[in-house]
Write an enzyme that holds these catalytic residues in place. Structure first.
Site, PDB file in Angstrom:
ATOM      1  N   TYR A 158       0.843  -1.201   0.000  1.00 32.94           N
ATOM      2  CA  TYR A 158       0.000   0.000   0.000  1.00 32.94           C
ATOM      3  C   TYR A 158       0.878   1.251   0.000  1.00 32.94           C
ATOM      4  CZ  TYR A 158      -3.732   3.157   1.700  1.00 32.94           C
ATOM      5  OH  TYR A 158      -4.644   4.180   1.857  1.00 32.94           O
ATOM      6  N   ASP A 159       1.813   1.311   0.955  1.00 36.04           N
ATOM      7  CA  ASP A 159       2.638   2.523   1.087  1.00 36.04           C
ATOM      8  C   ASP A 159       3.432   2.784  -0.195  1.00 36.04           C
ATOM      9  OD1 ASP A 159       1.744   1.950   3.610  1.00 36.04           O
ATOM     10  OD2 ASP A 159       3.677   2.156   4.617  1.00 36.04           O
ATOM     11  N   GLY A 161       2.938   1.346  -3.119  1.00 37.05           N
ATOM     12  CA  GLY A 161       2.002   1.478  -4.241  1.00 37.05           C
ATOM     13  C   GLY A 161       1.526   2.915  -4.359  1.00 37.05           C
ATOM     14  N   LYS A 162       1.164   3.513  -3.227  1.00 35.95           N
ATOM     15  CA  LYS A 162       0.676   4.902  -3.239  1.00 35.95           C
ATOM     16  C   LYS A 162       1.789   5.886  -3.592  1.00 35.95           C
ATOM     17  CE  LYS A 162      -3.730   4.586  -2.032  1.00 35.95           C
ATOM     18  NZ  LYS A 162      -4.838   5.260  -2.717  1.00 35.95           N
ATOM     19  N   VAL A 200      -9.468   1.290  13.022  1.00 34.89           N
ATOM     20  CA  VAL A 200      -9.625   1.425  14.466  1.00 34.89           C
ATOM     21  C   VAL A 200     -10.983   1.997  14.882  1.00 34.89           C
ATOM     22  CG1 VAL A 200      -8.417   3.665  14.649  1.00 34.89           C
ATOM     23  CG2 VAL A 200      -8.430   2.090  16.577  1.00 34.89           C
ATOM     24  N   GLN A 222       0.478   4.606  20.660  1.00 35.26           N
ATOM     25  CA  GLN A 222       0.675   5.148  19.302  1.00 35.26           C
ATOM     26  C   GLN A 222      -0.425   6.177  19.036  1.00 35.26           C
ATOM     27  OE1 GLN A 222      -0.583   2.164  20.034  1.00 35.26           O
ATOM     28  NE2 GLN A 222      -1.592   1.142  18.336  1.00 35.26           N
ATOM     29  N   THR A 223      -0.118   7.140  18.168  1.00 37.85           N
ATOM     30  CA  THR A 223      -1.096   8.215  17.922  1.00 37.85           C
ATOM     31  C   THR A 223      -1.541   8.234  16.459  1.00 37.85           C
ATOM     32  OG1 THR A 223       0.519   9.913  17.303  1.00 37.85           O
ATOM     33  CG2 THR A 223       0.012   9.683  19.662  1.00 37.85           C
ATOM     34  N   ARG A 290       1.424  10.045  14.198  1.00 31.88           N
ATOM     35  CA  ARG A 290       1.000  10.605  12.907  1.00 31.88           C
ATOM     36  C   ARG A 290       0.152  11.847  13.157  1.00 31.88           C
ATOM     37  NH1 ARG A 290      -1.998   6.505   9.524  1.00 31.88           N
ATOM     38  NH2 ARG A 290      -0.026   5.688   8.823  1.00 31.88           N
TER      39      ARG A 290
HETATM   40  P1  NAD Z   1     -12.732   1.844   0.872  1.00 31.45           P
HETATM   41  O1  NAD Z   1     -12.072   0.520   0.928  1.00 31.45           O
HETATM   42  O2  NAD Z   1     -14.015   2.043   1.580  1.00 31.45           O
HETATM   43  O3  NAD Z   1     -12.984   2.283  -0.633  1.00 31.45           O
HETATM   44  C1  NAD Z   1     -12.174   1.866  -1.697  1.00 31.45           C
HETATM   45  C2  NAD Z   1     -13.096   1.557  -2.874  1.00 31.45           C
HETATM   46  O4  NAD Z   1     -12.293   1.168  -3.996  1.00 31.45           O
HETATM   47  C3  NAD Z   1     -14.036   0.382  -2.587  1.00 31.45           C
HETATM   48  O5  NAD Z   1     -15.344   0.700  -2.997  1.00 31.45           O
HETATM   49  C4  NAD Z   1     -13.455  -0.754  -3.418  1.00 31.45           C
HETATM   50  O6  NAD Z   1     -14.426  -1.705  -3.795  1.00 31.45           O
HETATM   51  C5  NAD Z   1     -12.854  -0.001  -4.579  1.00 31.45           C
HETATM   52  N1  NAD Z   1     -11.762  -0.721  -5.241  1.00 31.45           N
HETATM   53  C6  NAD Z   1     -10.702  -1.316  -4.664  1.00 31.45           C
HETATM   54  N2  NAD Z   1      -9.901  -1.846  -5.590  1.00 31.45           N
HETATM   55  C7  NAD Z   1     -10.480  -1.563  -6.799  1.00 31.45           C
HETATM   56  C8  NAD Z   1     -10.145  -1.860  -8.130  1.00 31.45           C
HETATM   57  N3  NAD Z   1      -9.031  -2.546  -8.435  1.00 31.45           N
HETATM   58  N4  NAD Z   1     -10.970  -1.443  -9.126  1.00 31.45           N
HETATM   59  C9  NAD Z   1     -12.108  -0.756  -8.840  1.00 31.45           C
HETATM   60  N5  NAD Z   1     -12.481  -0.457  -7.578  1.00 31.45           N
HETATM   61  C10 NAD Z   1     -11.666  -0.859  -6.572  1.00 31.45           C
HETATM   62  O7  NAD Z   1     -11.653   2.898   1.366  1.00 31.45           O
HETATM   63  P2  NAD Z   1     -11.784   4.445   1.632  1.00 31.45           P
HETATM   64  O8  NAD Z   1     -11.450   4.684   3.038  1.00 31.45           O
HETATM   65  O9  NAD Z   1     -13.031   4.973   1.073  1.00 31.45           O
HETATM   66  O10 NAD Z   1     -10.557   4.985   0.774  1.00 31.45           O
HETATM   67  C11 NAD Z   1     -10.725   5.569  -0.508  1.00 31.45           C
HETATM   68  C12 NAD Z   1      -9.363   6.037  -1.016  1.00 31.45           C
HETATM   69  O11 NAD Z   1      -8.818   6.999  -0.119  1.00 31.45           O
HETATM   70  C13 NAD Z   1      -8.352   4.915  -1.153  1.00 31.45           C
HETATM   71  O12 NAD Z   1      -7.592   5.129  -2.309  1.00 31.45           O
HETATM   72  C14 NAD Z   1      -7.481   5.090   0.063  1.00 31.45           C
HETATM   73  O13 NAD Z   1      -6.162   4.627  -0.160  1.00 31.45           O
HETATM   74  C15 NAD Z   1      -7.516   6.592   0.267  1.00 31.45           C
HETATM   75  N6  NAD Z   1      -7.255   6.945   1.677  1.00 31.45           N
HETATM   76  C16 NAD Z   1      -8.203   6.709   2.632  1.00 31.45           C
HETATM   77  C17 NAD Z   1      -7.915   7.021   3.960  1.00 31.45           C
HETATM   78  C18 NAD Z   1      -8.920   6.826   5.063  1.00 31.45           C
HETATM   79  O14 NAD Z   1      -8.581   7.069   6.217  1.00 31.45           O
HETATM   80  N7  NAD Z   1     -10.129   6.415   4.800  1.00 31.45           N
HETATM   81  C19 NAD Z   1      -6.668   7.552   4.311  1.00 31.45           C
HETATM   82  C20 NAD Z   1      -5.732   7.737   3.303  1.00 31.45           C
HETATM   83  C21 NAD Z   1      -6.030   7.452   1.979  1.00 31.45           C
HETATM   84  N1  UDP Z   2      -5.720  -0.408  16.028  1.00 37.30           N
HETATM   85  C1  UDP Z   2      -6.043  -0.916  17.271  1.00 37.30           C
HETATM   86  N2  UDP Z   2      -7.118  -1.753  17.365  1.00 37.30           N
HETATM   87  C2  UDP Z   2      -7.889  -2.103  16.309  1.00 37.30           C
HETATM   88  C3  UDP Z   2      -7.560  -1.559  15.034  1.00 37.30           C
HETATM   89  C4  UDP Z   2      -6.454  -0.729  14.944  1.00 37.30           C
HETATM   90  O1  UDP Z   2      -5.391  -0.629  18.272  1.00 37.30           O
HETATM   91  O2  UDP Z   2      -8.851  -2.863  16.483  1.00 37.30           O
HETATM   92  C5  UDP Z   2      -4.578   0.517  15.931  1.00 37.30           C
HETATM   93  C6  UDP Z   2      -3.562   0.171  14.844  1.00 37.30           C
HETATM   94  O3  UDP Z   2      -2.590  -0.727  15.332  1.00 37.30           O
HETATM   95  C7  UDP Z   2      -2.990   1.544  14.550  1.00 37.30           C
HETATM   96  C8  UDP Z   2      -4.166   2.506  14.765  1.00 37.30           C
HETATM   97  O4  UDP Z   2      -5.089   1.785  15.577  1.00 37.30           O
HETATM   98  O5  UDP Z   2      -1.985   1.867  15.473  1.00 37.30           O
HETATM   99  C9  UDP Z   2      -4.846   2.922  13.486  1.00 37.30           C
HETATM  100  O6  UDP Z   2      -5.147   1.754  12.753  1.00 37.30           O
HETATM  101  P1  UDP Z   2      -5.964   1.768  11.397  1.00 37.30           P
HETATM  102  O7  UDP Z   2      -5.907   0.380  10.837  1.00 37.30           O
HETATM  103  O8  UDP Z   2      -7.287   2.376  11.627  1.00 37.30           O
HETATM  104  O9  UDP Z   2      -5.180   2.779  10.465  1.00 37.30           O
HETATM  105  P2  UDP Z   2      -3.625   2.950  10.073  1.00 37.30           P
HETATM  106  O10 UDP Z   2      -2.781   2.032  10.891  1.00 37.30           O
HETATM  107  O11 UDP Z   2      -3.584   2.601   8.638  1.00 37.30           O
HETATM  108  O12 UDP Z   2      -3.354   4.357  10.389  1.00 37.30           O
END
Ligand code: NAD
Ligand code: UDP
Length: 354
Positions: A158-159, A161-162, A200, A222-223, A290
């Site tokens: 993911y990291d 990839g993004k 979380v 962790q934050t 974070r």
């Molecule tokens: P989510 O999983 O709810 O939504 C992702 C959507 O993409 C889903 O509807 C899924 O079915 C669709 N999808 C996944 N792979 C696909 C593919 N190959 N082709 C077509 N559709 C596909 O997640 P979200 O929280 O809504 O996140 C949306 C975007 O925002 C993502 O790109 C995510 O990386 C980014 N983002 C979200 C957060 C967050 O905290 N929610 C933080 C940082 C970045």
């Molecule tokens: N986390 C947790 N309990 C849970 C799910 C997540 O303590 O049931 C922690 C996780 O280890 C991380 C933080 O909450 O430190 C945020 O996790 P999340 O998966 O929501 O997002 P990300 O790690 O991608 O920021």
């Protein structure tokens, strides 16, 4: 300055394609674009999204749902003005289930989106992430920080990839003149997260509502900094409609930093739940701290979050309360008494009947 005053309601409506439009963020974005009078094409393969998220939109004359995978070339008929590139599983539980698929979605999917943008002379906004900073050694994180990512760990699909997707955005801009915007989204929460999403906020709320133990990974020190969905949607739209010179990367997140244990306690207080805290091992490479620096968003977009954590949690809890399977009346009464031994007896009784 408000969002409405900045994006000139008098201009002609746009055709906006949202990949990942049936997901958590994507479906809120589709709602808001339709409310603004745009025509919306929602592309999703429903991997982690749900048709229920967009079901109320399916009969809307300006809404079209296309079930397809962004890893395949995107053949969408008609002109497109804007593309929000959101397709990608976002929860560690989901993106680690098929890491190679996740990497392909980020890289091949973003290339397919950029090809479509180039063909249509469309502007494209990529949903990047605070994960590009990895487990940061600079705190809080400004956009100029280049990050600290383990390239071979379980989060890397993911990291990295993004990060590659960001690279592609700017390479298509330099090579083909595509108009690009990159939003680095920090942890966002709200209604329509999946019950089994694994992130979380949804985990803690569902556990608290069910009276199950709250699973804290590590010591809970962790934050993270949590942004409510409405604030994020406003930020994404402002970035998309900002002048072409504003490309980002632009952090979008709430700078209010909080420990994970404090999030658990907030959720317990807001749900009035008697769930216990259960400490479990910290996943590998889990970032320790974070918090976004949002000066770019403040300066270039006039954006900052407005929704306090407690208010956002209450709205999210109200959503989950309608969906989480209602526990038995015995368990509900036990919870109301806040008597932990009574809750334990109720759970035992229910388990022995199953
Ligand atoms: P989510 O999983 O709810 O939504 C992702 C959507 O993409 C889903 O509807 C899924 O079915 C669709 N999808 C996944 N792979 C696909 C593919 N190959 N082709 C077509 N559709 C596909 O997640 P979200 O929280 O809504 O996140 C949306 C975007 O925002 C993502 O790109 C995510 O990386 C980014 N983002 C979200 C957060 C967050 O905290 N929610 C933080 C940082 C970045
Ligand atoms: N986390 C947790 N309990 C849970 C799910 C997540 O303590 O049931 C922690 C996780 O280890 C991380 C933080 O909450 O430190 C945020 O996790 P999340 O998966 O929501 O997002 P990300 O790690 O991608 O920021």
């Amino acid at each position: 300055m408000t969002f409405q005053t900045r994006i000139q309601p008098s201009r002609r409506s746009q055709t906006v394609l949202v990949t990942g439009g049936a997901g958590f963020i994507g479906s809120h974005l589709c709602d808001s674009l339709l409310q603004r009078g745009e025509r919306v094409i929602c592309v999703d393969n429903l991997l982690t999204g749900a048709i229920d998220n967009v079901r109320p939109l399916l009969n809307h004359p300006n809404f079209r749902f296309v079930e397809c995978d962004v890893r395949d070339p995107l053949c969408i008929e008609g002109d497109i003005d804007r593309i929000y590139s959101l397709a990608c599983p976002a929860s560690p539980r989901h993106y680690q289930t098929d890491p190679i698929g996740t990497m392909k979605t980020c890289v091949i999917g973003t290339m397919n989106v950029l090809e479509l943008a180039q063909k249509n002379s469309a502007r494209v906004l990529q949903a990047s992430t605070s994960e590009v900073y990895g487990d940061p050694e600079v705190h809080p994180q400004p956009e100029s920080y280049l990050g600290h990512v383990n390239t071979i760990g379980p989060r890397a699909c993911y990291d990295e990839g993004k990060r590659a997707a960001e690279t592609l955005m700017f390479d298509y801009q330099r090579t083909h003149g595509v108009e690009v915007k990159v939003a680095r989204i920090f942890n966002t929460y709200g209604p329509r997260m999946l019950e089994n999403d694994g992130r979380v906020v949804s985990n803690f709320i569902v556990q608290a509502l069910r009276g199950e133990p709250i699973t804290i990974y590590g010591e809970g020190t962790q934050t993270r900094s949590f942004c409510f969905i409405d604030d994020l949607i406003r930020g994404l739209a402002l970035l998309m409609e900002s002048p072409p010179s504003v490309t980002g990367p632009c952090n979008l997140g709430n700078p209010q930093e909080i420990t994970i244990e404090s999030v658990a306690r907030e959720v317990l207080a807001c749900t009035n739940s008697a769930s216990s805290l259960r400490f479990e091992p910290l996943p590998k490479d889990d970032p320790k701290r974070r918090k976004p620096v949002i000066e770019t968003a403040e300066r270039a977009l006039g954006w900052r979050p407005r929704v306090a954590l407690q208010d956002g949690l209450r709205a999210t809890i109200a959503y989950f309360a309608l969906r989480v399977a209602t526990p038995s009346p015995v368990l509900l009464r036990a919870h109301a008494s806040r008597d932990t031994s009574r809750i334990a007896r109720a759970r035992l009784m229910i388990a022995s009947r199953q």
